[in-house]
Motif scaffolding. Structure first.
Motif, PDB file in Angstrom:
ATOM      1  N   ARG A  30       0.841  -1.190   0.000  1.00  0.00           N
ATOM      2  CA  ARG A  30       0.000   0.000   0.000  1.00  0.00           C
ATOM      3  C   ARG A  30       0.880   1.245   0.000  1.00  0.00           C
ATOM      4  O   ARG A  30       2.060   1.177   0.343  1.00  0.00           O
ATOM      5  CB  ARG A  30      -0.941  -0.008   1.213  1.00  0.00           C
ATOM      6  CG  ARG A  30      -2.049  -1.041   1.072  1.00  0.00           C
ATOM      7  CD  ARG A  30      -2.915  -1.146   2.300  1.00  0.00           C
ATOM      8  NE  ARG A  30      -4.162  -1.850   1.993  1.00  0.00           N
ATOM      9  CZ  ARG A  30      -4.996  -2.295   2.910  1.00  0.00           C
ATOM     10  NH1 ARG A  30      -4.739  -2.103   4.193  1.00  0.00           N
ATOM     11  NH2 ARG A  30      -6.097  -2.923   2.560  1.00  0.00           N
ATOM     12  N   TYR A  31       0.275   2.376  -0.362  1.00  0.00           N
ATOM     13  CA  TYR A  31       0.993   3.643  -0.560  1.00  0.00           C
ATOM     14  C   TYR A  31       0.357   4.726   0.306  1.00  0.00           C
ATOM     15  O   TYR A  31      -0.868   4.832   0.372  1.00  0.00           O
ATOM     16  CB  TYR A  31       0.887   4.019  -2.037  1.00  0.00           C
ATOM     17  CG  TYR A  31       1.393   5.390  -2.419  1.00  0.00           C
ATOM     18  CD1 TYR A  31       2.706   5.587  -2.826  1.00  0.00           C
ATOM     19  CD2 TYR A  31       0.539   6.495  -2.391  1.00  0.00           C
ATOM     20  CE1 TYR A  31       3.158   6.849  -3.204  1.00  0.00           C
ATOM     21  CE2 TYR A  31       0.986   7.760  -2.766  1.00  0.00           C
ATOM     22  CZ  TYR A  31       2.298   7.928  -3.164  1.00  0.00           C
ATOM     23  OH  TYR A  31       2.746   9.169  -3.538  1.00  0.00           O
ATOM     24  N   ALA A  32       1.203   5.538   0.980  1.00  0.00           N
ATOM     25  CA  ALA A  32       0.702   6.640   1.810  1.00  0.00           C
ATOM     26  C   ALA A  32       1.380   7.944   1.409  1.00  0.00           C
ATOM     27  O   ALA A  32       2.533   7.944   0.954  1.00  0.00           O
ATOM     28  CB  ALA A  32       0.969   6.354   3.286  1.00  0.00           C
ATOM     29  N   HIS A  33       0.662   9.049   1.596  1.00  0.00           N
ATOM     30  CA  HIS A  33       1.199  10.366   1.254  1.00  0.00           C
ATOM     31  C   HIS A  33       0.461  11.426   2.061  1.00  0.00           C
ATOM     32  O   HIS A  33      -0.755  11.342   2.229  1.00  0.00           O
ATOM     33  CB  HIS A  33       1.009  10.631  -0.242  1.00  0.00           C
ATOM     34  CG  HIS A  33       1.842  11.744  -0.778  1.00  0.00           C
ATOM     35  ND1 HIS A  33       1.440  13.059  -0.756  1.00  0.00           N
ATOM     36  CD2 HIS A  33       3.072  11.743  -1.351  1.00  0.00           C
ATOM     37  CE1 HIS A  33       2.384  13.814  -1.301  1.00  0.00           C
ATOM     38  NE2 HIS A  33       3.386  13.034  -1.676  1.00  0.00           N
ATOM     39  N   ALA A  34       1.185  12.425   2.541  1.00  0.00           N
ATOM     40  CA  ALA A  34       0.542  13.545   3.228  1.00  0.00           C
ATOM     41  C   ALA A  34      -0.114  14.453   2.200  1.00  0.00           C
ATOM     42  O   ALA A  34       0.345  14.532   1.055  1.00  0.00           O
ATOM     43  CB  ALA A  34       1.575  14.320   4.044  1.00  0.00           C
ATOM     44  N   ASP A  35      -1.170  15.136   2.604  1.00  0.00           N
ATOM     45  CA  ASP A  35      -1.898  16.027   1.700  1.00  0.00           C
ATOM     46  C   ASP A  35      -1.219  17.398   1.680  1.00  0.00           C
ATOM     47  O   ASP A  35      -1.822  18.408   2.027  1.00  0.00           O
ATOM     48  CB  ASP A  35      -3.356  16.136   2.160  1.00  0.00           C
ATOM     49  CG  ASP A  35      -4.237  16.812   1.127  1.00  0.00           C
ATOM     50  OD1 ASP A  35      -3.918  16.708  -0.074  1.00  0.00           O
ATOM     51  OD2 ASP A  35      -5.228  17.446   1.527  1.00  0.00           O
ATOM     52  N   ILE A  36       0.055  17.388   1.303  1.00  0.00           N
ATOM     53  CA  ILE A  36       0.847  18.624   1.249  1.00  0.00           C
ATOM     54  C   ILE A  36       1.941  18.420   0.205  1.00  0.00           C
ATOM     55  O   ILE A  36       2.531  17.335   0.118  1.00  0.00           O
ATOM     56  CB  ILE A  36       1.424  18.988   2.641  1.00  0.00           C
ATOM     57  CG1 ILE A  36       2.136  20.330   2.627  1.00  0.00           C
ATOM     58  CG2 ILE A  36       2.331  17.911   3.168  1.00  0.00           C
ATOM     59  CD1 ILE A  36       2.464  20.877   4.010  1.00  0.00           C
ATOM     60  N   HIS A  37       2.184  19.444  -0.599  1.00  0.00           N
ATOM     61  CA  HIS A  37       3.175  19.329  -1.667  1.00  0.00           C
ATOM     62  C   HIS A  37       4.560  19.040  -1.080  1.00  0.00           C
ATOM     63  O   HIS A  37       4.947  19.618  -0.071  1.00  0.00           O
ATOM     64  CB  HIS A  37       3.215  20.631  -2.475  1.00  0.00           C
ATOM     65  CG  HIS A  37       4.175  20.576  -3.618  1.00  0.00           C
ATOM     66  ND1 HIS A  37       3.940  19.820  -4.737  1.00  0.00           N
ATOM     67  CD2 HIS A  37       5.398  21.155  -3.791  1.00  0.00           C
ATOM     68  CE1 HIS A  37       4.963  19.943  -5.558  1.00  0.00           C
ATOM     69  NE2 HIS A  37       5.854  20.746  -5.021  1.00  0.00           N
TER      70      HIS A  37
END
Length: 197
Positions: A30-37
Motif C-alpha cells: 500500500r501507498y501513503a502520502h501527506a496532503d501537502i506538496h
C-alpha cells in the motif's frame, strides 16, 4: 517498521520518491502520502502476501506528514491518505504533465485527518540488529527502549542533531538524515534524557 511489523520506505526528494514507488511498490503493498506538496511517498510492504493493516497505514500517513513541509512550517496537525497499489499511476491525465517524483492517484483515498505531527527518533531492534531510526511514536512504543518524541518547534536542527548524535553514539550525518527540516520541541523521552534548552 510499523507497530504491526511492516517495513515502510519513504523517499527524501523527488528522485527517491520515484525510486521508492517504482522499485518497491508491488502486489499487496500500500501507498501513503501527506496532503501537502513535497511530502515523501511512503510504500508499506505486505507480509507474506497480506496487505498492511489500517493501523500500519495510519502510521505511514503520519510518517509522511512529519517529513513534509508541514514540519518546517511548525504546523500542529495535518491530513494524509493511503491507497491500494493499483491506485498509484505514473500515467498523467490527457494534456497533463507529471514531474519527477509525482504520481496520479486514482480511486478511493483512505483519509487520515487531523493527525498530530509528532516524530520519534530512537533505537529499534529489527532482525537482531539495533538501528537508529525515525518514525511515528506508535512504531517505537513496543520496539524501542530508548527514544525521544518531538513536535515542530523552535530549537535549531543543528543543536538537536549534535545532542542526538552524542546521546545515541551515532555519526552526526546519520542523525541528520533522520531529521526533517525546521525546528524541534521535545515532547517526551523514554530510556534517555536530553535537555534542549
Amino acid at each position: 517498521i510499523t507497530s504491526d511489523g511492516n517495513i515502510a520506505l519513504g523517499g527524501k526528494d523527488a528522485k527517491t520518491n520515484e525510486q521508492v514507488v517504482k522499485k518497491y511498490l508491488k502486489a499487496n503493498d500500500r501507498y501513503a502520502h501527506a496532503d501537502i506538496h513535497g511530502a515523501p511517498s511512503v510504500v508499506v510492504k505486505s507480509v507474506q502476501g497480506i496487505s498492511p493493516s489500517e493501523t500500519s497505514m495510519e502510521e505511514a500517513s503520519s510518517f509522511s506528514l512529519a517529513y513534509s513541509k508541514a514540519w518546517s512550517a511548525r504546523v500542529a496537525s495535518g491530513h494524509s491518505f493511503w491507497v491500494e497499489k493499483d491506485s498509484v499511476s505514473k500515467t498523467p491525465n490527457t494534456g497533463e504533465f507529471l514531474a519527477k517524483g509525482a504520481f496520479v492517484i486514482r480511486g478511493k483515498r483512505n483519509w487520515c485527518k487531523n493527525l498530530e505531527i509528532l516524530l520519534a527518533i530512537g533505537i529499534i531492534e529489527y532482525d537482531g540488529n539495533q538501528k537508529l531510526m525515525g518514525g511515528p511514536l506508535e512504531s517505537f512504543e513496543d520496539k524501542s527502549k530508548k527514544y525521544i518524541v518531538f513536535k515542530p518547534g523552535f530549537v535549531d536542527r543543528k543543536i538537536v542533531s549534535k545532542k542526538l548524535a552524542n546521546a545515541f553514539s551515532e555519526d552526526l550525518s546519520a542523525v541528520e538524515k533522520l531529521l526533517p527540516s525546521g525546528g524541534f520541541e521535545k515532547v517526551n523521552s523514554y530510556g534517555i534524557e536530553i535537555k534542549f534548552d
